[in-house]
Write a protein that holds these residues in place. Structure first.
Motif, PDB file in Angstrom:
ATOM      1  N   ILE A  90      -6.873   2.670  -6.850  1.00 42.77           N
ATOM      2  CA  ILE A  90      -5.887   2.871  -7.907  1.00 42.77           C
ATOM      3  C   ILE A  90      -6.579   3.345  -9.177  1.00 42.77           C
ATOM      4  CG2 ILE A  90      -4.123   1.752  -9.330  1.00 42.77           C
ATOM      5  CD1 ILE A  90      -3.652  -0.178  -6.992  1.00 42.77           C
TER       6      ILE A  90
ATOM      7  N   ASP B 111      -9.205  -2.868  -7.478  1.00 42.44           N
ATOM      8  CA  ASP B 111      -8.758  -1.962  -6.419  1.00 42.44           C
ATOM      9  C   ASP B 111      -9.217  -0.546  -6.753  1.00 42.44           C
ATOM     10  OD1 ASP B 111      -7.396  -0.340  -4.610  1.00 42.44           O
ATOM     11  OD2 ASP B 111      -5.597  -1.585  -4.632  1.00 42.44           O
TER      12      ASP B 111
ATOM     13  N   SER C 125      -1.922  -7.571 -12.647  1.00 48.27           N
ATOM     14  CA  SER C 125      -3.238  -7.161 -12.159  1.00 48.27           C
ATOM     15  C   SER C 125      -4.103  -8.411 -11.990  1.00 48.27           C
ATOM     16  CB  SER C 125      -3.887  -6.197 -13.166  1.00 48.27           C
ATOM     17  OG  SER C 125      -5.136  -5.743 -12.699  1.00 48.27           O
TER      18      SER C 125
ATOM     19  N   HIS D 285      -8.360  -3.979  -2.843  1.00 48.59           N
ATOM     20  CA  HIS D 285      -7.225  -3.397  -2.139  1.00 48.59           C
ATOM     21  C   HIS D 285      -6.880  -4.195  -0.878  1.00 48.59           C
ATOM     22  CE1 HIS D 285      -4.367  -0.198  -1.370  1.00 48.59           C
ATOM     23  NE2 HIS D 285      -4.769  -0.143  -0.114  1.00 48.59           N
TER      24      HIS D 285
ATOM     25  N   HIS E 108      -0.484  -3.994  -3.810  1.00 49.33           N
ATOM     26  CA  HIS E 108      -1.641  -3.105  -3.693  1.00 49.33           C
ATOM     27  C   HIS E 108      -1.189  -1.661  -3.444  1.00 49.33           C
ATOM     28  CE1 HIS E 108      -1.459  -4.302   0.688  1.00 49.33           C
ATOM     29  NE2 HIS E 108      -1.436  -5.522   0.203  1.00 49.33           N
TER      30      HIS E 108
ATOM     31  N   CYS F 146       0.849  -1.190   0.000  1.00 53.66           N
ATOM     32  CA  CYS F 146       0.000   0.000   0.000  1.00 53.66           C
ATOM     33  C   CYS F 146       0.893   1.250   0.000  1.00 53.66           C
ATOM     34  CB  CYS F 146      -0.927  -0.072   1.212  1.00 53.66           C
ATOM     35  SG  CYS F 146      -2.137   1.252   1.365  1.00 53.66           S
TER      36      CYS F 146
ATOM     37  N   ASN G 196      -1.042  -5.726  -8.172  1.00 58.47           N
ATOM     38  CA  ASN G 196      -2.241  -5.011  -7.736  1.00 58.47           C
ATOM     39  C   ASN G 196      -3.502  -5.784  -8.075  1.00 58.47           C
ATOM     40  OD1 ASN G 196      -1.029  -2.786  -6.558  1.00 58.47           O
ATOM     41  ND2 ASN G 196      -1.049  -1.554  -8.411  1.00 58.47           N
TER      42      ASN G 196
END
Length: 281
Positions: A210, A207, A233, A239, A182, A159, A203
């Motif tokens: 983003i 999410d 992805s 997330h 993430h 994060c 990620n």
């Protein structure tokens, strides 16, 4: 009598010869037994500082592993330096690395609410000189550790921490590899020619934190400098997918957070592959 003595002499000589041949074979077996020790992760509380801030960190390494090894910096989520980031440091130690779970907020400060977490994260990302100083202080401490090969360093982050390690890499930090999970990719320092590290970003496709436009811009910037990177992805993943606390935090604060076991395990394998490719060739 002479015949008996001759036979006895020959027999003793053969026994001595066989015994001598067996001794060298026992050595490697004994050595192998000594080297095949179980993993024993040692965790150390550490303190380090910049000119203006004292920080609390945690270093983990396999005590039973001989010799120096690559070091990995682990940067926490926006919640601050907590048990989660230490667990990741322990997991890296189990793989044979020495890892430092860093403190980007100072004095081990943690947030109990997303509003506070956002303020803490913004205070770091909006002050690049201070962020670099804190990151570099942790990196220097890791380099000096008795188990670390200071020429082989990587950094990972979750994060907020992912944005930190990507930004530090873009400033030219002396890192061989960085990995972000993430993580936002709209960074205070975009990818440029100063980037030296191999880059991995994992990620969730769902999410909502983003912006898809930022991902497009990030990839275009990385391509423009022929960077060595991979952007993964995961479909249907939200997330904070690597944190088992995500579901509880999402429910508590009304946020779209969700742990995903499959994506967590896949992304960890991607990290293992990146580190092996970088350091174990």
């Amino acid at each position: 009598m002479r015949t008996f003595r001759s036979l006895l002499f020959i027999l003793l000589a053969l026994v001595a010869t066989v015994a001598c041949k067996q001794k060298p074979e026992e050595g490697p077996k004994e050595k192998m037994a000594q080297e095949d020790l179980p993993i024993k992760v040692e965790g150390e509380e550490v303190r380090y500082a910049t000119d203006s801030t004292e920080m609390r960190g945690y270093i983990a390494y396999d005590k039973n592993l001989d010799g120096k090894r690559p070091g990995v910096i682990v940067v926490h989520e926006w919640w601050g330096h907590n048990d989660y980031v230490r667990q990741r440091a322990d997991m890296l130690a189990e793989l044979g690395y020495t890892a430092i779970a860093v403190d980007m907020y100072g004095d081990g400060k943690q947030a109990d609410h997303p509003d506070d977490a956002g303020k803490f994260a913004m205070s770091v990302m909006s002050n690049l000189p201070a962020a670099k100083a804190r990151f570099n202080a942790a990196m220097e401490l890791l380099k000096q550790h008795k188990t670390v090969n200071a020429e082989h360093l990587a950094a990972i982050g979750y994060c907020f921490g992912g944005s930190v390690v990507l930004t530090m890499a873009n400033t030219g930090a002396d890192l061989d590899a960085v990995a972000a999970f993430h993580s936002g990719v709209q960074l205070p320092v975009p990818p440029n020619e100063d980037l030296k590290a191999k880059v991995l970003v994992c990620n969730g496709a769902d999410d909502s934190f983003i912006d898809p436009a930022s991902v497009t811009a990030f990839k275009a910037a990385m391509d423009s400098i022929n960077a060595s990177y991979e952007y993964i992805s995961y479909p249907g993943v939200k997330h904070s997918f690597t944190s088992k606390e995500a579901d509880a935090n999402g429910k508590k604060f009304g946020l779209p957070l969700e742990y995903d076991k499959v994506a967590d395990e896949k992304s960890w394998q991607e990290l293992k592959d990146l580190l092996a490719e970088t350091f174990l060739k």
